[in-house]
Write a protein that holds these residues in place. Structure first.
Motif, mmCIF file in Angstrom:
data_model
loop_
_atom_site.group_PDB
_atom_site.id
_atom_site.type_symbol
_atom_site.label_atom_id
_atom_site.label_comp_id
_atom_site.label_asym_id
_atom_site.label_seq_id
_atom_site.Cartn_x
_atom_site.Cartn_y
_atom_site.Cartn_z
ATOM 1 N N PHE A 1 0.827 -1.214 0.000
ATOM 2 C CA PHE A 1 0.000 0.000 0.000
ATOM 3 C C PHE A 1 0.857 1.259 0.000
ATOM 4 O O PHE A 1 0.633 2.187 -0.787
ATOM 5 C CB PHE A 1 -0.935 0.000 1.204
ATOM 6 C CG PHE A 1 -1.655 1.301 1.409
ATOM 7 C CD1 PHE A 1 -2.753 1.621 0.622
ATOM 8 C CD2 PHE A 1 -1.227 2.218 2.353
ATOM 9 C CE1 PHE A 1 -3.420 2.833 0.778
ATOM 10 C CE2 PHE A 1 -1.893 3.423 2.528
ATOM 11 C CZ PHE A 1 -2.987 3.732 1.742
ATOM 12 N N ASP A 2 1.840 1.345 0.921
ATOM 13 C CA ASP A 2 2.645 2.563 1.050
ATOM 14 C C ASP A 2 3.313 2.930 -0.269
ATOM 15 O O ASP A 2 3.294 4.094 -0.685
ATOM 16 C CB ASP A 2 3.714 2.369 2.129
ATOM 17 C CG ASP A 2 3.108 2.209 3.509
ATOM 18 O OD1 ASP A 2 1.922 2.524 3.656
ATOM 19 O OD2 ASP A 2 3.822 1.760 4.427
ATOM 20 N N GLN A 3 3.897 1.942 -0.900
ATOM 21 C CA GLN A 3 4.614 2.187 -2.155
ATOM 22 C C GLN A 3 3.672 2.673 -3.250
ATOM 23 O O GLN A 3 3.935 3.685 -3.906
ATOM 24 C CB GLN A 3 5.321 0.908 -2.596
ATOM 25 C CG GLN A 3 6.049 1.048 -3.912
ATOM 26 C CD GLN A 3 6.517 -0.290 -4.460
ATOM 27 O OE1 GLN A 3 6.023 -1.336 -4.056
ATOM 28 N NE2 GLN A 3 7.466 -0.266 -5.378
ATOM 29 N N ILE A 4 2.576 1.965 -3.445
ATOM 30 C CA ILE A 4 1.671 2.293 -4.550
ATOM 31 C C ILE A 4 0.891 3.577 -4.258
ATOM 32 O O ILE A 4 0.600 4.358 -5.176
ATOM 33 C CB ILE A 4 0.734 1.104 -4.824
ATOM 34 C CG1 ILE A 4 1.571 -0.061 -5.349
ATOM 35 C CG2 ILE A 4 -0.359 1.473 -5.818
ATOM 36 C CD1 ILE A 4 0.800 -1.306 -5.641
ATOM 37 N N PHE A 5 0.583 3.821 -2.995
ATOM 38 C CA PHE A 5 -0.096 5.073 -2.643
ATOM 39 C C PHE A 5 0.774 6.276 -3.003
ATOM 40 O O PHE A 5 0.262 7.312 -3.448
ATOM 41 C CB PHE A 5 -0.422 5.092 -1.156
ATOM 42 C CG PHE A 5 -1.199 6.294 -0.720
ATOM 43 C CD1 PHE A 5 -2.551 6.396 -0.994
ATOM 44 C CD2 PHE A 5 -0.572 7.333 -0.038
ATOM 45 C CE1 PHE A 5 -3.278 7.514 -0.589
ATOM 46 C CE2 PHE A 5 -1.289 8.452 0.357
ATOM 47 C CZ PHE A 5 -2.642 8.543 0.084
ATOM 48 N N MET A 6 2.097 6.122 -2.827
ATOM 49 C CA MET A 6 3.003 7.215 -3.163
ATOM 50 C C MET A 6 3.202 7.344 -4.669
ATOM 51 O O MET A 6 3.295 8.461 -5.198
ATOM 52 C CB MET A 6 4.362 6.996 -2.486
ATOM 53 C CG MET A 6 4.379 7.218 -0.995
ATOM 54 S SD MET A 6 3.856 8.886 -0.532
ATOM 55 C CE MET A 6 4.971 9.879 -1.518
ATOM 56 N N MET A 7 3.265 6.228 -5.380
ATOM 57 C CA MET A 7 3.657 6.263 -6.785
ATOM 58 C C MET A 7 2.475 6.344 -7.742
ATOM 59 O O MET A 7 2.671 6.573 -8.940
ATOM 60 C CB MET A 7 4.499 5.029 -7.109
ATOM 61 C CG MET A 7 5.794 4.970 -6.304
ATOM 62 S SD MET A 7 6.829 3.525 -6.666
ATOM 63 C CE MET A 7 7.301 3.865 -8.351
ATOM 64 N N ALA A 8 1.260 6.153 -7.257
ATOM 65 C CA ALA A 8 0.085 6.210 -8.134
ATOM 66 C C ALA A 8 -0.273 7.655 -8.467
ATOM 67 O O ALA A 8 -0.128 8.558 -7.647
ATOM 68 C CB ALA A 8 -1.093 5.506 -7.473
#
Length: 316
Positions: free
Chosen positions: A251-258
């Motif tokens: 979640f953390d990664q994709i929330f930042m990169m989306a």
């Protein structure tokens, strides 16, 4: 004459009780050390499981958990029949599988390479620079990725410019989205995972290598017949753990990169639950999705345990 096998199961043997008490007194400090861990799992893992009932209710903040009306399986039905179900499930499974396929063997390869290094200072240096990214938050990692891959002044695009390539919008173009997600995750975690395998490699009996060399085994034969079997237990354990989180794509990664441009390729269950549960306050629906993920993860762990037992004789 009745033997011990014919005695009723309900009758406790006093010597078993005494033996248990003696074992507790002998290892009492170890049992005391278990208390903080047991308290943590009890308070933060098992007690909150009572909130699972929200998945079967039309949760209302004013009414609370117990007074909110029951809706049965409606939340699960709404999720499965939703217009975005197959998109977010496909993204979640694909990204998780990519991370498993590329991220699982990467620490093993790094650990095997470092294990062959004889210069201790160089080995420690490589270990340090490879496991340090593990401690960086995804906010910092995203900032580094922007500095490296931004379409205008990003370092990579500046390198490609003299060759007439680009600029390439690595951070926004959908066809690059999954590559950036998976590669950055592998880079961030490869060193941390290698530590576990290096510890397992250190526990292999050196006499096994000596016997293999005497038998004329090459380096590749030693790797296949000594090294990999020596770390097989750790490999199976970590594989089971990764399978249990197959629907947790990060979640953390994709929330930042989306962003608005690439979200169609990387929108996953967790980011969808965040929008539905916290932004739109559909807490019952969000809880149902969380329970759905937990059940799938439990099934995968059980299957992985059975496979490990069947092919390797290991039970976790």
């Amino acid at each position: 004459m009745k033997t011990a096998l014919h005695r009723p199961y309900t009758k406790a043997h006093p010597h078993l009780l005494r033996r248990g008490v003696r074992a507790f007194l002998r290892f009492k400090m170890l049992y005391l050390l278990l208390i903080p861990g047991m308290l943590y799992f009890t308070v933060f893992k098992y007690v909150p499981m009572a909130g699972i009932v929200i998945a079967f209710k039309n949760y209302n903040l004013a009414l609370g958990i117990w007074d909110s009306p029951w809706v049965g399986w409606k939340n699960f039905k709404d999720f499965i029949t939703g217009v975005y179900f197959w998109d977010i499930m496909g993204n979640t499974i694909l990204i998780s599988l990519y991370k498993l396929v590329f991220g699982f063997p990467a620490p093993i390869v790094l650990a095997l390479l470092l294990n062959e290094v004889r210069q201790h200072w160089f080995k420690r240096f490589v270990q340090t620079i490879t496991y340090m990214p593990h401690f960086l938050s995804w906010v910092i990692v995203y900032g580094l990725l922007v500095a490296l891959f931004a379409p205008g002044e990003g370092f990579v695009n500046l390198l490609l410019k003299p060759y007439g390539i680009g600029p390439i919008a690595f951070m926004t173009e959908p066809e690059w989205a999954r590559f950036m997600i998976v590669s950055s995750d592998v880079w961030k975690e490869i060193g941390w995972g290698a530590i576990l395998y290096l510890a397992a490699l250190a526990g292999i009996d050196p006499s096994l290598y000596e016997a293999a060399r005497i038998d004329g085994a090459s380096k590749w034969r030693q790797l296949w017949h000594v090294t990999l079997p020596g770390i097989r237990t750790v490999m199976v354990m970590l594989l089971i753990i990764k399978l249990s989180h197959i629907l947790d794509a990060g979640f953390d990664q994709i929330f930042m990169m989306a962003n608005a441009f690439n979200s169609e390729k990387i929108d996953i269950l967790d980011t969808w639950v965040y929008r539905e549960g916290l932004e739109r306050l559909k807490i019952g629906l969000a809880t149902a999705v969380g329970l759905f993920k937990a059940v799938i993860g439990f099934i995968l762990v059980v299957l992985a345990n059975q496979l490990a037992k069947k092919f390797d004789g290991q039970i976790w």
